[in-house]
Design a protein around this motif. Structure first.
Motif, PDB file in Angstrom:
ATOM      1  N   THR A 126       0.836  -1.207   0.000  1.00 47.41           N
ATOM      2  CA  THR A 126       0.000   0.000   0.000  1.00 47.41           C
ATOM      3  C   THR A 126       0.867   1.251   0.000  1.00 47.41           C
ATOM      4  O   THR A 126       0.601   2.213  -0.733  1.00 47.41           O
ATOM      5  CB  THR A 126      -0.947   0.000   1.219  1.00 47.41           C
ATOM      6  N   ALA A 127       1.910   1.255   0.813  1.00 40.16           N
ATOM      7  CA  ALA A 127       2.829   2.396   0.828  1.00 40.16           C
ATOM      8  C   ALA A 127       3.472   2.594  -0.544  1.00 40.16           C
ATOM      9  O   ALA A 127       3.588   3.726  -1.034  1.00 40.16           O
ATOM     10  CB  ALA A 127       3.903   2.190   1.895  1.00 40.16           C
ATOM     11  N   ASP A 128       3.871   1.484  -1.172  1.00 41.77           N
ATOM     12  CA  ASP A 128       4.489   1.573  -2.502  1.00 41.77           C
ATOM     13  C   ASP A 128       3.499   2.131  -3.527  1.00 41.77           C
ATOM     14  O   ASP A 128       3.874   2.928  -4.401  1.00 41.77           O
ATOM     15  CB  ASP A 128       4.968   0.191  -2.951  1.00 41.77           C
ATOM     16  N   ALA A 129       2.235   1.712  -3.424  1.00 43.46           N
ATOM     17  CA  ALA A 129       1.225   2.182  -4.387  1.00 43.46           C
ATOM     18  C   ALA A 129       0.973   3.674  -4.239  1.00 43.46           C
ATOM     19  O   ALA A 129       0.886   4.405  -5.236  1.00 43.46           O
ATOM     20  CB  ALA A 129      -0.071   1.404  -4.189  1.00 43.46           C
ATOM     21  N   VAL A 130       0.854   4.141  -3.012  1.00 47.74           N
ATOM     22  CA  VAL A 130       0.631   5.562  -2.784  1.00 47.74           C
ATOM     23  C   VAL A 130       1.841   6.368  -3.263  1.00 47.74           C
ATOM     24  O   VAL A 130       1.698   7.413  -3.923  1.00 47.74           O
ATOM     25  CB  VAL A 130       0.346   5.841  -1.290  1.00 47.74           C
ATOM     26  N   ALA A 131       3.040   5.878  -2.953  1.00 45.36           N
ATOM     27  CA  ALA A 131       4.255   6.577  -3.384  1.00 45.36           C
ATOM     28  C   ALA A 131       4.348   6.634  -4.909  1.00 45.36           C
ATOM     29  O   ALA A 131       4.753   7.658  -5.477  1.00 45.36           O
ATOM     30  CB  ALA A 131       5.485   5.874  -2.809  1.00 45.36           C
ATOM     31  N   GLU A 132       3.968   5.546  -5.578  1.00 42.39           N
ATOM     32  CA  GLU A 132       4.015   5.520  -7.044  1.00 42.39           C
ATOM     33  C   GLU A 132       3.085   6.567  -7.644  1.00 42.39           C
ATOM     34  O   GLU A 132       3.456   7.278  -8.591  1.00 42.39           O
ATOM     35  CB  GLU A 132       3.617   4.126  -7.543  1.00 42.39           C
ATOM     36  N   ILE A 133       1.901   6.696  -7.080  1.00 41.00           N
ATOM     37  CA  ILE A 133       0.935   7.646  -7.630  1.00 41.00           C
ATOM     38  C   ILE A 133       1.356   9.092  -7.352  1.00 41.00           C
ATOM     39  O   ILE A 133       1.238   9.966  -8.216  1.00 41.00           O
ATOM     40  CB  ILE A 133      -0.475   7.350  -7.086  1.00 41.00           C
ATOM     41  N   THR A 134       1.869   9.338  -6.159  1.00 42.25           N
ATOM     42  CA  THR A 134       2.317  10.706  -5.862  1.00 42.25           C
ATOM     43  C   THR A 134       3.527  11.080  -6.728  1.00 42.25           C
ATOM     44  O   THR A 134       3.701  12.254  -7.070  1.00 42.25           O
ATOM     45  CB  THR A 134       2.664  10.863  -4.372  1.00 42.25           C
ATOM     46  N   SER A 135       4.331  10.081  -7.103  1.00 41.27           N
ATOM     47  CA  SER A 135       5.493  10.379  -7.957  1.00 41.27           C
ATOM     48  C   SER A 135       5.054  10.806  -9.354  1.00 41.27           C
ATOM     49  O   SER A 135       5.850  11.387 -10.112  1.00 41.27           O
ATOM     50  CB  SER A 135       6.401   9.150  -8.061  1.00 41.27           C
ATOM     51  N   GLU A 136       3.804  10.512  -9.690  1.00 44.79           N
ATOM     52  CA  GLU A 136       3.264  10.915 -10.993  1.00 44.79           C
ATOM     53  C   GLU A 136       2.667  12.320 -10.945  1.00 44.79           C
ATOM     54  O   GLU A 136       2.098  12.780 -11.932  1.00 44.79           O
ATOM     55  CB  GLU A 136       2.199   9.906 -11.426  1.00 44.79           C
ATOM     56  N   GLY A 137       2.776  12.964  -9.771  1.00 51.48           N
ATOM     57  CA  GLY A 137       2.299  14.339  -9.652  1.00 51.48           C
ATOM     58  C   GLY A 137       0.901  14.469  -9.071  1.00 51.48           C
ATOM     59  O   GLY A 137       0.353  15.580  -9.025  1.00 51.48           O
ATOM     60  N   ILE A 138       0.320  13.371  -8.624  1.00 51.03           N
ATOM     61  CA  ILE A 138      -1.003  13.432  -7.995  1.00 51.03           C
ATOM     62  C   ILE A 138      -0.811  13.528  -6.489  1.00 51.03           C
ATOM     63  O   ILE A 138      -0.227  12.630  -5.873  1.00 51.03           O
ATOM     64  CB  ILE A 138      -1.836  12.183  -8.338  1.00 51.03           C
ATOM     65  N   PRO A 139      -1.266  14.613  -5.847  1.00 48.69           N
ATOM     66  CA  PRO A 139      -1.061  14.764  -4.399  1.00 48.69           C
ATOM     67  C   PRO A 139      -1.913  13.767  -3.615  1.00 48.69           C
ATOM     68  O   PRO A 139      -2.946  13.292  -4.099  1.00 48.69           O
ATOM     69  CB  PRO A 139      -1.510  16.200  -4.131  1.00 48.69           C
ATOM     70  N   VAL A 140      -1.471  13.478  -2.380  1.00 49.89           N
ATOM     71  CA  VAL A 140      -2.191  12.497  -1.558  1.00 49.89           C
ATOM     72  C   VAL A 140      -3.626  12.950  -1.288  1.00 49.89           C
ATOM     73  O   VAL A 140      -4.512  12.110  -1.096  1.00 49.89           O
ATOM     74  CB  VAL A 140      -1.458  12.217  -0.232  1.00 49.89           C
ATOM     75  N   THR A 141      -3.853  14.241  -1.281  1.00 47.73           N
ATOM     76  CA  THR A 141      -5.214  14.737  -1.038  1.00 47.73           C
ATOM     77  C   THR A 141      -6.176  14.369  -2.164  1.00 47.73           C
ATOM     78  O   THR A 141      -7.393  14.446  -1.993  1.00 47.73           O
ATOM     79  CB  THR A 141      -5.196  16.258  -0.862  1.00 47.73           C
ATOM     80  N   ASP A 142      -5.612  13.960  -3.312  1.00 45.09           N
ATOM     81  CA  ASP A 142      -6.443  13.570  -4.453  1.00 45.09           C
ATOM     82  C   ASP A 142      -6.482  12.049  -4.645  1.00 45.09           C
ATOM     83  O   ASP A 142      -6.920  11.551  -5.678  1.00 45.09           O
ATOM     84  CB  ASP A 142      -5.935  14.212  -5.743  1.00 45.09           C
TER      85      ASP A 142
END
Length: 368
Positions: A160-176
């Protein structure tokens, strides 16, 4: 208690197109599921060649257990049997008896309390003993629920941590980002009566102990994710999938597809789906999540990421060994939440079959 064999106990699945409908009929026997619904579900299996991945996954898990368990001091034979497909309980238990085994410890591929996830397995194993005229000659005990065991949760935490980190690395903030923890929906009544009667007031909420255990596990995962990923503003919730049965009967909600639509409506740009209710990537994970939920997200313009189940992850298998050692070596029980460690033995009246009145069995708190 001294045990002379271990039984990997699972749900089963078809291994060819000709097995699909007989399998579904066994799964839904006595539940009044319309034939049309079975045919609809059969298409999910046919899309995968009529083969469920679950049996190959259990073979891989069995091999990994046989490899890792001796290193954990467990040196007794391990067998595998299914509720709904070959190798069937009755056949394997007969073989175990012929092989000389009399006290068996069953580990079930279901981490939570519910009739279908616990007590039904106990009933089926008892029936297998009865079918072989082995009641009183052979004992089968069941390993406790492990929803908050570190061996079960650690693979989810990391993924789960890896998935969230992968998405934020694409420029999508955690709030989204919305994290959706998903499990199999069950009837409301089954949820309300899950767990021991003495604790029902403690879980007087929709879903009873079943939902409470999932929520506890999800919170633990999110707390761990926060250690490695910035999570301020990261929203999460427990959702359900794969419901069946009469549309008139209320089942636990929200459905994952409805939840995806709702978070999109609230402004989310990505969803991380965590199949917390499952130990392996079987059909209900692959079809309901990787196909249907992914399609819903795509239609709504959402980035979709599905986390892997524990499967035969080394940490998970080592956790299973630790659960076994609680029973055969008096190892200290491990539990990460305040709900656990769950009791080794099911209380009388725990997770009843609401489709019929069950007689009270004098030994049901200790064995089959």
């Amino acid at each position: 208690m001294s045990y002379d064999a271990i039984l990997l106990t699972s749900f089963g699945g078809p291994e060819g197109p000709d097995e699909v409908m007989p399998f579904l009929e066994r799964v839904t026997a006595g539940r009044g599921i319309p034939r049309e619904r079975l045919e609809e579900v059969s298409h999910h299996y046919m899309a995968l060649g009529g083969i469920s991945p679950i049996n190959d996954q259990n073979r891989a898990l069995l091999n990994k257990m046989r490899d890792i368990f001796p290193r954990k001091g467990i040196d007794i034979p391990i067998y595998w049997a299914n509720r709904n497909s070959e190798p069937f309980f009755a056949d394997v238990i007969s073989q175990m008896y012929e092989d000389g085994h009399r006290t068996v410890l069953a580990w079930v591929t279901s981490a939570y309390s519910s009739y279908s996830g616990c007590r039904q397995y106990r009933e089926n194993l008892y029936q297998a003993l009865a079918d072989n005229e082995l009641v009183g000659k052979m004992r089968i005990d069941k390993v406790r629920h492990y929803f908050d065991h570190p061996g079960f949760l650690t693979p989810f935490m990391t993924a789960t941590a890896d998935a969230v980190a992968e998405i934020t690395s694409e420029g999508i903030p955690v709030t989204d980002i919305a994290v959706l923890f998903t499990t199999h929906s069950i009837p409301d009544g089954m949820g309300e009566t899950s767990g021991p009667p003495a604790r029902r007031q403690e879980f007087a909420q929709p879903g009873g102990a079943y939902a409470a255990q999932h929520l506890a596990a999800a919170k633990l995962i999110m707390e761990d994710v926060q250690k490695s990923v910035e999570t301020e503003g990261l929203n999460w919730q427990l959702v359900y999938q794969s419901r069946s049965g009469s549309p008139a009967m209320p089942w636990l909600e929200p459905d994952i597809n409805d939840a995806i639509a709702e978070v999109a409506n609230l402004g989310s740009r990505a969803v991380v789906v965590v199949p917390l209710g499952f130990v392996s990537d079987h059909v209900e994970v692959i079809w309901d999540l990787d196909n249907e939920a992914a399609e819903t997200a795509s239609d709504l313009g959402l980035r979709f990421k599905r986390v892997a189940t524990p499967g035969d992850h080394d940490i998970f298998v080592e956790g299973i060994a630790e659960l076994i050692n609680e029973r055969i070596a008096n190892a200290k029980p491990q539990a990460l939440s305040s709900l656990g460690p769950w009791a080794d033995r099911c209380a009388v009246g725990c997770c009843p079959n609401l489709r019929r009145e069950l007689p009270v069995v004098a030994e049901e708190t200790t064995s089959y």
